[in-house]
Design a protein around this motif. Structure first.
Motif, PDB file in Angstrom:
ATOM      1  N   THR A 283      -0.907  -2.390 -12.994  1.00  0.00           N
ATOM      2  CA  THR A 283      -1.979  -2.269 -12.004  1.00  0.00           C
ATOM      3  C   THR A 283      -1.362  -2.257 -10.613  1.00  0.00           C
ATOM      4  O   THR A 283      -0.534  -3.111 -10.294  1.00  0.00           O
ATOM      5  N   THR A 284      -1.771  -1.294  -9.799  1.00  0.00           N
ATOM      6  CA  THR A 284      -1.209  -1.155  -8.454  1.00  0.00           C
ATOM      7  C   THR A 284      -2.279  -1.370  -7.393  1.00  0.00           C
ATOM      8  O   THR A 284      -3.391  -0.851  -7.500  1.00  0.00           O
ATOM      9  N   PHE A 285      -1.926  -2.141  -6.376  1.00  0.00           N
ATOM     10  CA  PHE A 285      -2.766  -2.292  -5.197  1.00  0.00           C
ATOM     11  C   PHE A 285      -1.855  -2.337  -3.977  1.00  0.00           C
ATOM     12  O   PHE A 285      -0.626  -2.281  -4.094  1.00  0.00           O
ATOM     13  N   TYR A 286      -2.440  -2.408  -2.796  1.00  0.00           N
ATOM     14  CA  TYR A 286      -1.664  -2.392  -1.553  1.00  0.00           C
ATOM     15  C   TYR A 286      -2.092  -3.554  -0.666  1.00  0.00           C
ATOM     16  O   TYR A 286      -3.284  -3.835  -0.533  1.00  0.00           O
ATOM     17  N   LEU A 287      -1.123  -4.218  -0.071  1.00  0.00           N
ATOM     18  CA  LEU A 287      -1.382  -5.323   0.843  1.00  0.00           C
ATOM     19  C   LEU A 287      -0.768  -4.996   2.195  1.00  0.00           C
ATOM     20  O   LEU A 287       0.205  -4.250   2.284  1.00  0.00           O
ATOM     21  N   LEU A 288      -1.323  -5.559   3.251  1.00  0.00           N
ATOM     22  CA  LEU A 288      -0.731  -5.303   4.562  1.00  0.00           C
ATOM     23  C   LEU A 288      -1.152  -6.338   5.589  1.00  0.00           C
ATOM     24  O   LEU A 288      -2.184  -6.997   5.465  1.00  0.00           O
TER      25      LEU A 288
END
Length: 321
Positions: A283-288
């Protein structure tokens, strides 16, 4: 730019390290590292003595290691772009923290060299700007079960690997035998950052389907919460913005996620959590993070929301960033 792996391994005091890659950091726009002491000794859960931190490509945690053990520089691996830096507490907390940068140069090699936690003080390059405390930090992994975060308190072994390429840098963490409640699984986190970007791509994978694997954003005072779905309803973001840095000054934090991977959203006293559906698929997500003191940084709520909406539109069209 090609990297060259040096095969020789160093064995020391319960940890295993592989010497660091050759990488031209002066021209790089991304960088990742993990740096540990090798010439001291363990006294209980504290690492005493040692004259220098040594960068390695692969590190297996010593069984004695916990928070504030003083064996790993800034307590875990770090990764950065020319815009922002991050670190992961490589212990039971497993929280991701933010290094705010006031320069486009790579700064991680100098962080924590003069004093174990000197990075909490503002310097020419910037500082640690997020107080994680007992919260989840930004885009970290935990397990939320029966209204409780269970953390990474029981893990048979943990191995961190760093990779630096011309197109990206990253950190991979392999957790073997992570025990929470009555479940014991293997778990992998891969964190990747690209040049000129604020976001980190975080890909996770569990060896067994269990409920409650989660990520999220630490809840801070003086912030607004934002949520938005993509036009095709496949992606969404949660974000906070306000005077929430340790400086204190303005900091935005966000997570972009695939809606179909989320079982529920939970707000606690400490966090805004996204709880994933049980799966063994990656599972891929993005944080910033987006700090106002970054060179040409985002300095207002309006600029931050505009930036988020632009990234959401990319995900809407391409399904990835």
């Amino acid at each position: 730019m090609k990297t060259k792996n040096i095969i020789a391994s160093l064995f020391f005091l319960g940890s295993i390290a592989v010497s660091a890659q050759k990488y031209d950091i002066k021209t790089a726009k991304t960088y990742a590292e993990i740096s540990a002491k090798t010439d001291g000794k363990w006294e209980g859960r504290k690492y005493k003595g040692g004259t220098v931190f040594k960068n390695v490509d692969r590190l297996k945690l010593a069984p004695e290691h916990t928070d504030h053990s003083f064996d790993i520089r800034y307590e875990g691996p770090g990764w950065e772009s020319n815009r922002i830096g991050y670190r992961l507490y490589l212990d039971w907390r497993n929280a991701i923290d933010i290094f705010g940068k006031k320069t486009s140069e790579m700064i991680l090699p100098k962080v924590g060299q003069d004093n174990f936690d000197s990075y909490h003080e503002m310097s020419d390059w910037g500082a640690d700007i997020l107080k994680a405390g007992k919260a989840i930090g930004i885009g970290s992994i935990d397990r939320y079960l029966d209204n409780e975060k269970l953390h990474f308190r029981e893990v048979d072994s943990t191995i961190a690997t760093v990779v630096n390429k011309s197109t990206q840098s990253g950190v991979k963490i392999d957790y073997y035998g992570w025990k929470t409640a009555s479940d014991k699984i293997d778990f992998t986190s891969e964190l990747t950052i690209k040049p000129d970007q604020l976001y980190t791509q975080h890909t996770i994978k569990a060896s067994k389907e269990i409920k409650g694997i989660c990520t999220g954003i630490a809840k801070q005072k003086n912030t607004e919460l934002f949520k938005k779905d993509s036009k095709n309803k496949k992606w969404a973001y949660i974000a906070t913005y306000g005077e929430q840095s340790l400086v204190p000054d303005k900091l935005g934090m966000a997570i972009f996620y695939q809606k179909g991977t989320i079982e529920n959203n939970v707000e606690t006293d400490l966090d805004y959590l996204l709880v994933f559906k049980p799966t063994t698929k990656a599972t891929t997500f993005y944080l910033l993070g987006a700090w106002e003191q970054e060179v040409n940084g985002i300095k207002s709520k309006e600029e931050f929301v505009k930036y988020l909406d632009e990234k959401l539109e990319i995900l809407n069209k391409k399904g990835k960033m």
